[in-house]
Write a protein that holds these residues in place. Structure first.
Motif, PDB file in Angstrom:
ATOM      1  N   VAL A  56       0.872  -1.177   0.000  1.00  0.00           N
ATOM      2  CA  VAL A  56       0.000   0.000   0.000  1.00  0.00           C
ATOM      3  C   VAL A  56       0.907   1.224   0.000  1.00  0.00           C
ATOM      4  O   VAL A  56       1.909   1.271   0.729  1.00  0.00           O
ATOM      5  CB  VAL A  56      -0.922   0.030   1.233  1.00  0.00           C
ATOM      6  N   ILE A  57       0.551   2.225  -0.838  1.00  0.00           N
ATOM      7  CA  ILE A  57       1.359   3.440  -0.965  1.00  0.00           C
ATOM      8  C   ILE A  57       0.557   4.641  -0.480  1.00  0.00           C
ATOM      9  O   ILE A  57      -0.633   4.781  -0.806  1.00  0.00           O
ATOM     10  CB  ILE A  57       1.764   3.671  -2.437  1.00  0.00           C
ATOM     11  N   TRP A  58       1.228   5.523   0.284  1.00  0.00           N
ATOM     12  CA  TRP A  58       0.650   6.797   0.676  1.00  0.00           C
ATOM     13  C   TRP A  58       1.563   7.922   0.175  1.00  0.00           C
ATOM     14  O   TRP A  58       2.802   7.795   0.202  1.00  0.00           O
ATOM     15  CB  TRP A  58       0.547   6.918   2.189  1.00  0.00           C
ATOM     16  N   VAL A  59       0.960   9.003  -0.278  1.00  0.00           N
ATOM     17  CA  VAL A  59       1.695  10.205  -0.659  1.00  0.00           C
ATOM     18  C   VAL A  59       1.215  11.344   0.233  1.00  0.00           C
ATOM     19  O   VAL A  59       0.020  11.659   0.243  1.00  0.00           O
ATOM     20  CB  VAL A  59       1.468  10.556  -2.148  1.00  0.00           C
ATOM     21  N   ASN A  60       2.113  11.895   0.997  1.00  0.00           N
ATOM     22  CA  ASN A  60       1.783  13.009   1.904  1.00  0.00           C
ATOM     23  C   ASN A  60       0.585  12.672   2.791  1.00  0.00           C
ATOM     24  O   ASN A  60      -0.312  13.485   3.020  1.00  0.00           O
ATOM     25  CB  ASN A  60       1.527  14.294   1.109  1.00  0.00           C
ATOM     26  N   GLY A  61       0.547  11.432   3.253  1.00  0.00           N
ATOM     27  CA  GLY A  61      -0.483  10.992   4.179  1.00  0.00           C
ATOM     28  C   GLY A  61      -1.763  10.514   3.547  1.00  0.00           C
ATOM     29  O   GLY A  61      -2.652  10.021   4.249  1.00  0.00           O
ATOM     30  N   THR A  62      -1.889  10.608   2.213  1.00  0.00           N
ATOM     31  CA  THR A  62      -3.104  10.167   1.520  1.00  0.00           C
ATOM     32  C   THR A  62      -2.810   8.901   0.739  1.00  0.00           C
ATOM     33  O   THR A  62      -1.834   8.843  -0.031  1.00  0.00           O
ATOM     34  CB  THR A  62      -3.605  11.254   0.559  1.00  0.00           C
ATOM     35  N   GLU A  63      -3.659   7.904   0.914  1.00  0.00           N
ATOM     36  CA  GLU A  63      -3.429   6.641   0.216  1.00  0.00           C
ATOM     37  C   GLU A  63      -3.537   6.835  -1.290  1.00  0.00           C
ATOM     38  O   GLU A  63      -4.486   7.457  -1.790  1.00  0.00           O
ATOM     39  CB  GLU A  63      -4.433   5.591   0.685  1.00  0.00           C
ATOM     40  N   ALA A  64      -2.557   6.270  -2.023  1.00  0.00           N
ATOM     41  CA  ALA A  64      -2.504   6.454  -3.473  1.00  0.00           C
ATOM     42  C   ALA A  64      -2.717   5.164  -4.247  1.00  0.00           C
ATOM     43  O   ALA A  64      -2.842   5.205  -5.472  1.00  0.00           O
ATOM     44  CB  ALA A  64      -1.143   7.058  -3.855  1.00  0.00           C
ATOM     45  N   GLY A  65      -2.782   4.031  -3.564  1.00  0.00           N
ATOM     46  CA  GLY A  65      -3.021   2.782  -4.283  1.00  0.00           C
ATOM     47  C   GLY A  65      -2.451   1.591  -3.554  1.00  0.00           C
ATOM     48  O   GLY A  65      -1.716   1.727  -2.566  1.00  0.00           O
TER      49      GLY A  65
END
Length: 828
Positions: free
Chosen positions: A134-143
């Motif tokens: 699971v990937i998060w960018v700046n605290g928001t899940e991205a996929g």
């Protein structure tokens, strides 16, 4: 978000490159037990002849249930990110935490890095992993992705919204580990805003860079230690004081770990780990961890340690060598059931021997993978010297025997490896001998009485022997697996209640000893191998086969971890085993004539093997074997020069760029892609055609310090040890590695298509070798034949069907038989 005043390691990031720098949390581990159930299947002699890349298809029930529960669903995110160390790549595009887990185990990890974007925009990245992520960018899940295919990498693309400046990338990944587990991910930055990687560190960026440089270039002052201090060398002085932990471990089956702590002052350029005489023998992994004010980074290096000087020359008589073997293992081997066996067999019973057994019993009781390796000598010990084991331990042994899982058709939830020939032999031997030991007791998993369990085991042993006598070893010439087969066969030869099995087992032992002798150079196996590891290739004297040669023929040394040696000794001493005396002269070949040894191995003779040796050199290779296919653990060509075991060379395509990792194939052990390999006497060619997603070089193990004389210039390398010499020729420049784990021992040839010409010979100096052979070249005809004009053999035609024509001879692939043919030839 991070404090903008934090220190940062910054690295360039170009489109198409992997993001290689990360902060790491700890690996969380938890057992994954499923209801006991039987499996379907049989021994698979072709399991490593992979059809999809290097993916092994056999699936355990735990993977089936795990996949049904988690595959294709958002991963079960657990825990939280807590940075404990930093991942530095050392040339690898992957963050790689691969390892070996003996029971089904769920793994989970958190990692973090930062992408510093010049402008806002969308980045396209490609994530490759075998498990879930699971990937998060700046605290928001991205996929997320969740292929969960055991050790088979899947790739998926994601779009990440980046802001101008620092972007926090957090990644959770997990998987189910079953035995050898490829636990990694690769994070490729395909396209997006111009950016760099930024990694927060608790020290000045220059200090962090210096520690990376230190670990990137650190190396041992020797590739092998037979005495003297073990010393690590740094390419540049350390700028600050650094705390160092050195963890010394064995191979993946070893239970030993030794930790040493040091403090290196600023300006240090070396680290003395201590005297090798006091270090544990064998090929050892040294996990070097540097800590500068909380910046913690690690790297593994490998080196061989053998106490050759203290062992001295082998005794002259076989009876004395038998006694020496049992004493050496009783006093110096790793604490396990093999050492306990040696102690019981030599009158060294007592509390410490019982304790060794007690220490290993939990792994047998829990059906760990490779527990069958421990069980065979334990059953032998219990059968013959049970009265010398204390009553409590003896009762626990009996309980372990009765509750063990002996084959995949019995219920269980383990990940024992049933499919390879060596494991199958040990499972069936254990069932047969364990049932014979306890004939009236009930074996829990099968529900059979011991007498019936023995009958089932005996039938399977006979079927195994049928297969062996017809096709022999799929894991051909394999230095780590000869001893495992010998472990099972010696137990059968000594303990079998059925004379036919005992006699056939003795014949099998003799045959394996003949193959070892034929493929050996002065006692050391020097040949193509069906399965190899870095720790079995990069060592020689400490390998168990070296100890076998010492026991049988007086040529060799002892390591610390062994499997069959004491059982061989007891078979020779107590059970009428006789190894033909003429094998000694074959293993330690002397005289002016050369031996050409051709034979085939494995079901349907799938591997044909060519071996050529004289007194001063030996070289072996495969014949028309899986050209251009993805490989597994095969070593395709191997040679040695002179009388020094370390004067060895092999050539392979690395399966991964991380050194001393757990890949199969690994950096040195096996081939990412199998080359076209052909040999005639002392001449060989290897042609590699690799795949784009694989490492972009092939390489030769070329330990300069172990030769008497070397020369490397352009596309030519020469080496001499004693009166044996070799010349390597490539069409492009050979790059010598001068720092890092293989400093002074590696030659690289870059490109996805590479060719190596190899010529071994007898010579007193390299000038003569270069004068004689430097003009060697390979010309490819329109029909695919590779033609080499050799000054001694004349025109040598390596044909596309695997046959070779030279000196009026035609050697065809079909001519190779399991029995084999040894021909004595005069030097050209």
């Amino acid at each position: 978000m991070m404090n903008p005043e934090a220190n940062w390691m910054r690295k360039t990031l170009k489109p198409g490159e992997a993001v290689r720098y990360w902060q790491l949390g700890r690996i969380t581990e938890e057992r994954f037990d499923v209801p006991d159930a039987p499996m379907k299947g049989e021994m698979d002699p072709f399991f490593f002849l992979t059809k999809v890349k290097n993916f092994i298809p056999h699936e355990y029930p735990c993977r089936t249930i795990f996949a049904e529960t988690y595959r294709g669903k958002r991963p079960d995110v657990r825990g939280a990110f807590d940075a404990t160390r930093w991942w530095l790549p050392f040339g690898s595009p992957r963050l790689d935490l691969s390892g070996f887990w003996f029971r089904p185990t769920r793994l989970a990890s958190w990692t973090r890095t930062y992408i510093d974007a010049e402008t806002a925009g969308t980045a396209k990245i490609r994530l490759g992993t075998c498990g879930g992520a699971v990937i998060w960018v700046n605290g928001t899940e991205a996929g997320w992705m969740a292929p969960y295919s055991r050790n088979l990498e899947a790739k998926q693309e994601f779009e990440l919204p980046l802001v101008a400046g620092l972007n926090e990338i957090t990644l959770f990944f997990d998987d189910l580990a079953e035995r050898d587990a490829r636990y990694f991910y690769q994070f490729d930055y395909i396209s997006g805003p111009s950016a760099s990687v930024a990694l927060p560190v608790p020290v000045a960026s220059a200090v962090a860079a210096s520690l990376e440089q230190a670990l990137d270039t650190i190396y041992f002052d020797r590739q092998h230690y037979f005495g003297g201090d073990i010393t690590l060398l740094l390419s540049e002085p350390l700028p600050v004081e650094v705390k160092v932990n050195v963890a010394v471990e064995g191979d993946f089956m070893s239970r030993e770990r030794f930790d040493f702590d040091f403090t290196l002052p600023a300006g240090a350029t070396s680290l003395n780990v201590g005297p090798s005489e006091k270090a544990p023998a064998d090929f050892r992994h040294f996990r070097i961890t540097l800590n500068a004010d909380g910046f913690v980074v690690s790297r593994s290096l490998g080196v061989e340690i053998c106490h050759a000087e203290s062992q001295g020359q082998a005794p002259a008589s076989l009876s004395d060598r038998i006694a020496e073997t049992l004493t050496q293992i009783s006093e110096n081997s790793e604490r396990d059931t093999v050492r306990a066996f040696a102690r019981l067999a030599s009158g060294r019973s007592g509390p410490d021997t019982d304790a060794m057994i007690e220490e290993i019993l939990p792994s047998i009781e829990d059906c760990h993978d490779c527990a069958d390796f421990s069980l065979v000598p334990l059953i032998w010990s219990r059968t013959v010297w049970g009265k010398d084991i204390n009553e409590k331990t003896r009762a626990r042994i009996d309980g372990a025997i009765l509750n063990y899982r002996y084959w995949m058709d019995e219920p269980g939830n383990d990940v024992q490896w049933y499919f390879s020939e060596n494991h199958a032999l040990l499972f069936h031997t254990s069932a047969y001998l364990g049932g014979s030991l306890l004939p009236d007791a009930t074996f829990a998993r099968s529900g059979r009485k011991g007498s019936e369990q023995a009958k089932v085991g005996a039938a399977r042993v006979r079927a195994w022997l049928d297969h062996f006598e017809h096709w022999e070893m799929a894991e051909f010439n394999s230095a780590p697996y000869f001893p495992i087969d010998l472990k099972g066969l010696t137990a059968l030869a000594a303990l079998s209640p059925d004379k036919d099995i005992a006699d056939r087992a003795k014949a099998g032992i003799v045959r394996l000893c003949e193959i070892i002798a034929r493929s050996a150079h002065h006692g050391m196996v020097t040949a193509a191998q069906g399965r190899s590891y870095e720790h079995t290739l990069c060592a020689g004297r400490s390998l168990e086969l070296s100890g076998v040669a010492r026991l049988l023929w007086g040529k060799g040394w002892y390591g610390r971890r062994v499997h069959c040696l004491p059982q061989m000794a007891v078979c020779l001493r107590d059970h009428g085993l006789e190894i033909p005396a003429e094998f000694a002269a074959i293993a330690d070949h002397r005289g002016s004539q050369h031996q050409e040894w051709r034979f085939a191995q494995g079901e349907n003779s799938f591997a044909a093997l060519y071996h050529y040796k004289g007194e001063h050199f030996a070289m072996g290779s495969t014949v028309h074997y899986r050209w251009d296919e993805w490989g597994y653990q095969e070593t395709i060509l191997h040679l040695r020069l002179g009388d020094k075991p370390e004067a060895a060379i092999w050539i392979n395509h690395p399966g991964e760029t991380i050194q001393f990792g757990y890949g199969r194939p690994s950096y040195w052990g096996g081939c990412g892609t199998i080359p076209r390999a052909q040999q005639y006497r002392g001449l060989a060619i290897l042609e590699f055609t690799t795949y784009e997603e694989q490492p972009d070089f092939t390489h030769a193990w070329f330990p300069k310090a172990e030769f008497d004389e070397t020369s490397i210039s352009g596309g030519m390398a020469l080496a001499r040890s004693g009166k044996g010499a070799v010349l390597l020729i490539s069409p492009s420049k050979l790059e010598a590695v001068t720092d890092g784990p293989s400093a002074g021992a590696e030659l690289r040839q870059y490109g996805q298509k590479t060719r190596w010409i190899v010529r071994v010979c007898e010579a007193n100096n390299l000038t003569a070798v270069e004068y004689r052979f430097s003009a060697l070249a390979a010309r490819q005809a329109s029909d695919g034949t590779v033609v080499v004009e050799d000054p001694e053999y004349g025109t040598v035609r390596f044909k596309k069907d695997g046959s070779v024509e030279a000196e009026g001879r035609v050697i065809a692939r079909a001519d190779y038989t399991v029995k084999g043919e040894a021909t004595m030839l005069s030097p050209a």
